[in-house]
Design an enzyme around this catalytic site. Structure first.
Site, PDB file in Angstrom:
ATOM      1  N   ASP A 173       3.842  -0.959   6.692  1.00 47.83           N
ATOM      2  CA  ASP A 173       4.646  -2.147   5.890  1.00 47.83           C
ATOM      3  C   ASP A 173       3.947  -2.431   4.580  1.00 47.83           C
ATOM      4  OD1 ASP A 173       6.513  -2.104   7.873  1.00 47.83           O
ATOM      5  OD2 ASP A 173       5.231  -3.657   9.204  1.00 47.83           O
ATOM      6  N   HIS A 200       6.674  -5.775  13.190  1.00 49.87           N
ATOM      7  CA  HIS A 200       6.839  -4.506  12.696  1.00 49.87           C
ATOM      8  C   HIS A 200       8.194  -3.973  12.857  1.00 49.87           C
ATOM      9  CE1 HIS A 200       5.613  -0.921  11.240  1.00 49.87           C
ATOM     10  NE2 HIS A 200       5.831  -0.138  12.287  1.00 49.87           N
TER      11      HIS A 200
END
Length: 339
Positions: A173, A200
């Site tokens: 990310d 996530h």
């Protein structure tokens, strides 16, 4: 013609994936034959921080190990295949990286993966608890929002749980946020750093553009679109691969980056900071990703959320409910497992 002076330390742009320091760490990759596991193992083999590379999977590992063993770098590679060899693969490991599990396919959410991957992660965590309970555990297997609680609960059953050593790898990310911000602003992505907090998956992924270095600003509509792209980037890759897989190469890069940071910190390097999804007191969620100062024994200090913009505060508020549900799902899975 090909100067051996130029042989690898692996650098990608200016963001070095390794350091010049040497270590003899033993690193295991569980799921080493898969789409993430193979390129991840290649990157680890290329690092001077790795002395031994232990590769495990349920199929094809001897071939992957033989292939990697021909590379002219110092890490000694051993392949282990099947449940009977799992214990041997983990003996004496300092770091265990777990990309094992089934990948996402078009139309699947990370949560759709839960039943299959939950069982896989619980089985592997059980083996880690029995064979190398003091290892740093880096979980890539999705859904990370649930697989970290699963790993933690399994370690607790053996009385070996150390919250400073269990990490959900959310680095992809951050890598994506850095790349996308750099693209929009015409910056060198190797010099951009965007913290990403929360979890996530989907809306639990919270990029803190307000804390980016160098400082960047976007109009509200562009900020909203950028945030959505970072949150949905995994789906972007799944769609682009049209059923042929999910994000494997970028995930391998991100997994290697995080592993090298852990190894650097274990090796005494100071000031190593990475975001990861860990046991946390920073919010009302038991697990939450924030920037972490890493040290010789794992998490040295949780650096917290920092100052958030009003937009980011709303993102955090929106993520809490989903995160709590994912955490409970993981905990309940272990509580209901047959002893």
């Amino acid at each position: 013609m090909f100067s051996r002076i130029a042989r690898p330390t692996l650098c990608i742009a200016n963001r070095s994936l390794t350091t010049s320091s040497q270590n003899n760490a033993k690193v295991a990759v569980l799921g080493a034959s898969g789409g993430i596991g193979q390129p991840l193992s290649l990157l680890l083999k290329n690092s001077p921080l790795v002395g031994e590379l232990s590769l495990f999977d349920i199929a094809h590992t001897p071939g992957v190990a033989a292939d990697l063993s021909h590379i002219e770098t110092r890490a000694h590679v051993t392949g282990y295949m099947g449940p009977d060899q799992l214990n041997a693969a983990l003996k004496g490991c300092d770091v265990v990286v777990i990309p094992a599990g089934v990948p996402r396919k078009p139309g699947m959410t990370r949560d759709d993966l839960f039943n299959t991957n939950a069982t896989i992660v619980a089985t592997l965590a059980d083996a880690v608890a029995r064979n190398c309970p003091e290892a740093m555990i880096c979980i890539i297997a999705n859904p990370v929002n649930s697989t970290i609680p699963i790993t933690s609960e399994v370690m607790k059953k053996y009385g070996v749980y150390n919250p400073n050593r269990v990490f959900g790898v959310t680095t992809l990310d951050i890598v994506r946020a850095n790349a996308f911000v750099a693209e929009l602003k015409g910056l060198d992505p190797a010099r951009v750093n965007v913290p990403v907090i929360g979890g996530h998956a989907g809306k639990t992924i919270i990029p803190l553009i307000s804390q980016a270095t160098p400082k960047v600003e976007f109009p509200a509509d562009q900020l909203s679109a950028l945030t959505a792209r970072i949150q949905d980037a995994g789906t972007e890759v799944v769609k682009a691969k049209a059923g042929a897989g999910s994000a494997t190469l970028s995930m391998a890069y991100a997994g290697a980056r995080f592993t090298f940071s852990v190894l650097d910190a274990m090796n005494g390097k100071e000031g190593v900071v990475e975001c990861a999804y860990v046991r946390s007191e920073e919010t009302e969620c038991k697990y939450f990703s924030t920037p972490l100062l890493l040290g010789k024994h794992g998490i040295e200090k949780n650096l917290g959320l920092g100052k958030l913009s009003a937009f980011e505060e709303n993102l955090v508020a929106d993520a809490i409910g989903e995160l709590k549900g994912s955490i409970k799902k993981g905990e309940d899975f272990v509580a209901n497992m047959n002893p």
